[in-house]
Design a protein around this motif. Structure first.
Motif, PDB file in Angstrom:
ATOM      1  N   ILE A  37     -14.131  -8.422   4.790  1.00 27.01           N
ATOM      2  CA  ILE A  37     -12.906  -9.001   4.237  1.00 27.01           C
ATOM      3  C   ILE A  37     -12.527  -8.167   3.022  1.00 27.01           C
ATOM      4  CG2 ILE A  37     -11.786 -11.030   3.250  1.00 27.01           C
ATOM      5  CD1 ILE A  37     -13.844 -12.771   4.651  1.00 27.01           C
ATOM      6  N   SER A  38     -11.337  -7.590   3.039  1.00 27.47           N
ATOM      7  CA  SER A  38     -10.931  -6.692   1.969  1.00 27.47           C
ATOM      8  C   SER A  38     -10.427  -7.442   0.739  1.00 27.47           C
ATOM      9  CB  SER A  38      -9.822  -5.757   2.471  1.00 27.47           C
ATOM     10  OG  SER A  38      -9.401  -4.891   1.434  1.00 27.47           O
ATOM     11  N   ASN A  39     -10.695  -6.878  -0.422  1.00 27.79           N
ATOM     12  CA  ASN A  39     -10.115  -7.392  -1.659  1.00 27.79           C
ATOM     13  C   ASN A  39      -8.716  -6.829  -1.886  1.00 27.79           C
ATOM     14  OD1 ASN A  39     -12.412  -8.926  -2.466  1.00 27.79           O
ATOM     15  ND2 ASN A  39     -13.400  -7.058  -3.230  1.00 27.79           N
ATOM     16  N   GLU A  40      -8.341  -5.849  -1.067  1.00 30.74           N
ATOM     17  CA  GLU A  40      -7.037  -5.205  -1.185  1.00 30.74           C
ATOM     18  C   GLU A  40      -6.055  -5.834  -0.202  1.00 30.74           C
ATOM     19  OE1 GLU A  40      -6.419  -3.175  -3.464  1.00 30.74           O
ATOM     20  OE2 GLU A  40      -8.362  -2.353  -4.082  1.00 30.74           O
ATOM     21  N   PRO A  41      -4.775  -5.921  -0.573  1.00 34.68           N
ATOM     22  CA  PRO A  41      -3.770  -6.471   0.332  1.00 34.68           C
ATOM     23  C   PRO A  41      -3.390  -5.463   1.416  1.00 34.68           C
ATOM     24  CG  PRO A  41      -2.720  -5.714  -1.670  1.00 34.68           C
ATOM     25  CD  PRO A  41      -4.200  -5.533  -1.884  1.00 34.68           C
ATOM     26  N   ALA A  42      -2.661  -5.941   2.409  1.00 29.78           N
ATOM     27  CA  ALA A  42      -2.274  -5.087   3.533  1.00 29.78           C
ATOM     28  C   ALA A  42      -1.453  -3.892   3.077  1.00 29.78           C
ATOM     29  CB  ALA A  42      -1.490  -5.907   4.559  1.00 29.78           C
ATOM     30  N   GLU A  43      -0.603  -4.088   2.063  1.00 28.49           N
ATOM     31  CA  GLU A  43       0.251  -2.983   1.631  1.00 28.49           C
ATOM     32  C   GLU A  43      -0.552  -1.835   1.006  1.00 28.49           C
ATOM     33  OE1 GLU A  43       1.060  -6.365  -1.443  1.00 28.49           O
ATOM     34  OE2 GLU A  43       0.580  -6.164   0.704  1.00 28.49           O
ATOM     35  N   TYR A  44      -1.747  -2.132   0.485  1.00 29.55           N
ATOM     36  CA  TYR A  44      -2.611  -1.070  -0.039  1.00 29.55           C
ATOM     37  C   TYR A  44      -2.959  -0.083   1.072  1.00 29.55           C
ATOM     38  CZ  TYR A  44      -7.040   1.172  -1.275  1.00 29.55           C
ATOM     39  OH  TYR A  44      -8.048   2.089  -1.472  1.00 29.55           O
ATOM     40  N   TYR A  45      -3.314  -0.625   2.238  1.00 27.56           N
ATOM     41  CA  TYR A  45      -3.686   0.242   3.352  1.00 27.56           C
ATOM     42  C   TYR A  45      -2.465   0.961   3.922  1.00 27.56           C
ATOM     43  CZ  TYR A  45      -8.202  -2.008   3.088  1.00 27.56           C
ATOM     44  OH  TYR A  45      -9.432  -2.456   2.634  1.00 27.56           O
ATOM     45  N   ALA A  46      -1.333   0.278   3.947  1.00 25.49           N
ATOM     46  CA  ALA A  46      -0.112   0.927   4.428  1.00 25.49           C
ATOM     47  C   ALA A  46       0.223   2.133   3.550  1.00 25.49           C
ATOM     48  CB  ALA A  46       1.044  -0.069   4.414  1.00 25.49           C
ATOM     49  N   LYS A  47       0.096   1.980   2.240  1.00 27.28           N
ATOM     50  CA  LYS A  47       0.385   3.086   1.320  1.00 27.28           C
ATOM     51  C   LYS A  47      -0.650   4.207   1.474  1.00 27.28           C
ATOM     52  CE  LYS A  47       1.523   4.145  -3.486  1.00 27.28           C
ATOM     53  NZ  LYS A  47       0.735   5.393  -3.531  1.00 27.28           N
ATOM     54  N   LEU A  48      -1.911   3.822   1.686  1.00 27.70           N
ATOM     55  CA  LEU A  48      -2.971   4.810   1.892  1.00 27.70           C
ATOM     56  C   LEU A  48      -2.671   5.673   3.117  1.00 27.70           C
ATOM     57  CD1 LEU A  48      -5.845   5.840   1.097  1.00 27.70           C
ATOM     58  CD2 LEU A  48      -6.748   4.101   2.678  1.00 27.70           C
ATOM     59  N   TYR A  49      -2.255   5.031   4.193  1.00 29.40           N
ATOM     60  CA  TYR A  49      -1.942   5.768   5.416  1.00 29.40           C
ATOM     61  C   TYR A  49      -0.688   6.634   5.233  1.00 29.40           C
ATOM     62  CZ  TYR A  49      -5.159   2.286   7.371  1.00 29.40           C
ATOM     63  OH  TYR A  49      -6.237   1.477   7.621  1.00 29.40           O
ATOM     64  N   LYS A  50       0.291   6.095   4.504  1.00 32.24           N
ATOM     65  CA  LYS A  50       1.497   6.872   4.230  1.00 32.24           C
ATOM     66  C   LYS A  50       1.176   8.115   3.412  1.00 32.24           C
ATOM     67  CE  LYS A  50       6.025   6.561   1.964  1.00 32.24           C
ATOM     68  NZ  LYS A  50       6.946   5.703   1.177  1.00 32.24           N
ATOM     69  N   ASP A  51       0.364   7.947   2.370  1.00 31.72           N
ATOM     70  CA  ASP A  51       0.017   9.067   1.497  1.00 31.72           C
ATOM     71  C   ASP A  51      -0.711  10.179   2.250  1.00 31.72           C
ATOM     72  OD1 ASP A  51       1.178   7.717  -0.592  1.00 31.72           O
ATOM     73  OD2 ASP A  51      -0.710   7.045  -1.484  1.00 31.72           O
ATOM     74  N   ASN A  52      -1.400   9.790   3.342  1.00 32.32           N
ATOM     75  CA  ASN A  52      -2.146  10.765   4.128  1.00 32.32           C
ATOM     76  C   ASN A  52      -1.454  11.103   5.450  1.00 32.32           C
ATOM     77  OD1 ASN A  52      -4.966  11.309   2.786  1.00 32.32           O
ATOM     78  ND2 ASN A  52      -4.554   9.121   2.503  1.00 32.32           N
ATOM     79  N   ASN A  53      -0.181  10.663   5.575  1.00 32.31           N
ATOM     80  CA  ASN A  53       0.643  10.967   6.748  1.00 32.31           C
ATOM     81  C   ASN A  53      -0.061  10.620   8.062  1.00 32.31           C
ATOM     82  OD1 ASN A  53       3.034  11.858   7.979  1.00 32.31           O
ATOM     83  ND2 ASN A  53       2.194  13.901   8.317  1.00 32.31           N
ATOM     84  N   LEU A  54      -0.678   9.432   8.104  1.00 38.60           N
ATOM     85  CA  LEU A  54      -1.389   8.980   9.304  1.00 38.60           C
ATOM     86  C   LEU A  54      -0.460   8.089  10.128  1.00 38.60           C
ATOM     87  CD1 LEU A  54      -4.844   8.199   7.697  1.00 38.60           C
ATOM     88  CD2 LEU A  54      -4.271  10.152   9.144  1.00 38.60           C
ATOM     89  N   ARG A  55       0.377   8.720  10.914  1.00 44.09           N
ATOM     90  CA  ARG A  55       1.339   7.975  11.731  1.00 44.09           C
ATOM     91  C   ARG A  55       0.634   7.340  12.922  1.00 44.09           C
ATOM     92  NH1 ARG A  55       6.211   8.934   9.633  1.00 44.09           N
ATOM     93  NH2 ARG A  55       7.105   7.596  11.226  1.00 44.09           N
ATOM     94  N   GLY A  56       1.292   6.340  13.499  1.00 42.63           N
ATOM     95  CA  GLY A  56       0.705   5.650  14.644  1.00 42.63           C
ATOM     96  C   GLY A  56      -0.261   4.549  14.258  1.00 42.63           C
ATOM     97  N   ALA A  57      -0.323   4.213  12.961  1.00 42.50           N
ATOM     98  CA  ALA A  57      -1.188   3.122  12.515  1.00 42.50           C
ATOM     99  C   ALA A  57      -0.622   1.790  12.976  1.00 42.50           C
ATOM    100  CB  ALA A  57      -1.303   3.140  10.992  1.00 42.50           C
TER     101      ALA A  57
END
Length: 253
Positions: A37-57
Motif C-alpha cells: 500500500i503506497s503512501n504516495e497518491p496516484a498522481e505521484y506515479y502518473a508524474k513519475l511515468y510522465k517524467d520518464n516518458n513511459l507511455r502505455g501506462a
C-alpha cells in the motif's frame, strides 16, 4: 520491434496498491492478500511515468471509491495514461474526455485509451455487439481490451469480476491472473502463444520478478509483447526489480 516496459497504477479503495489478483473477492473480503500500500497518491506515479516518458501506462480501478484518485492521476498526465475498471458504453467517452489516452475493457486484451472487461461479458458470455458498440463510441484506436485469464484443463479462459468468474471465452488465436501478484515468474507458454496470436500492441502482466524478464519476454515473443512489473518493483515495495533499470531498458532502444 523490441519488448518495452509498461508501468501500472493499481487502485483499490482510492489508494495505490499491489494485490494478489486471484485473492480479490467482494463476497469474501477476508481472503484479500495485499503486497503493498503506497503512501504516495496516484498522481505521484502518473508524474513519475510522465517524467520518464513511459507511455502505455495503465490505471486500473479495482472496485469502488477509486474515481477521484483516477481523475487526479489523469490530470497529472493528460493523454498519457490508459484507464480501466468499470468501463462501459455509458462512461468510456467521459473518461477519455477527462484525459485518458485509451479506455481499457476487461476482458484482462490491452490496445490510451479506455480499458474494458466485465462489460463485454453479460452473464459471463462474450457479447460481440457490446464490443462493436463501444468501439463505435470511442473508436477502436482508443480502446484497450484487457484479457485477464485463468488456466483450466490446459487452456486459458477469460476471467472477470476481479478474476473470480470464468467466462465462456477461451483465449486462443492477456494478464495472467493465476500468477498476478505472486512474483513467481511469468507464464512462458502464454507469452509464446500471445506472440503467435496477436496482431495488435499487447502487454503481458503477471508474475514478472526480474529485470531479466524483459529480455526473456523479448526473446519468447520476438519483441511483439510488452511487459508490466507489479509487486516485484521497488516503487511498489519490491526488492527484485529497480524502476530505474526498467527505464534504462526502454531507453536502450
Amino acid at each position: 520491434m523490441r519488448t518495452k516496459f509498461r508501468p501500472c497504477i493499481d487502485l483499490h479503495n482510492g489508494k495505490v496498491k499491489q494485490l494478489v489478483g486471484g485473492s480479490v473477492n467482494e463476497n469474501s473480503p477476508e481472503t484479500l492478500r495485499t503486497n503493498f500500500i503506497s503512501n504516495e497518491p496516484a498522481e505521484y506515479y502518473a508524474k513519475l511515468y510522465k517524467d520518464n516518458n513511459l507511455r502505455g501506462a495503465h490505471i486500473i480501478k479495482i472496485g469502488p471509491q477509486n474515481d477521484l484518485a483516477a481523475r487526479e492521476a489523469l490530470k497529472s498526465w493528460p493523454g498519457g495514461l490508459q484507464i480501466g475498471g468499470g468501463i462501459s458504453l455509458d462512461n468510456a467517452q467521459r473518461w477519455i474526455s477527462l484525459g485518458a489516452e485509451k479506455a481499457i475493457i476487461f476482458i484482462t486484451l490491452d490496445l490510451l485509451n479506455v480499458i474494458v472487461t466485465s462489460y463485454l461479458f453479460p452473464d459471463a458470455k462474450f457479447s460481440l455487439d457490446r464490443l462493436k458498440a463501444l468501439s463505435d463510441e470511442v473508436g477502436k484506436d482508443r480502446l484497450v481490451v484487457d484479457i485477464s485469464c485463468r488456466k483450466q484443463d490446459a487452456k486459458w479462459f477469460v476471467a472477470m469480476n476481479k478474476w473470480q468468474t470464468i467466462t465462456d471465452m477461451e483465449v486462443n488465436k492477456v494478464h495472467a491472473a493465476d500468477v498476478e501478484g505472486l512474483c513467481q515468474g511469468i507464464d512462458r507458454e502464454l507469452v509464446e502463444r500471445l506472440a503467435e496470436w496477436t496482431t495488435i500492441p499487447t502487454t503481458y502482466a503477471g508474475g514478472a520478478n526480474s529485470i531479466n524478464d524483459l529480455e526473456l519476454v523479448n526473446a519468447l515473443s520476438n519483441g511483439k509483447v510488452d511487459l508490466t512489473f507489479g509487486s516485484a518493483l521497488d516503487i511498489f515495495g519490491g526488492t527484485q526489480v529497480k524502476f530505474a533499470d526498467c527505464v534504462a531498458w526502454n531507453n536502450q532502444e
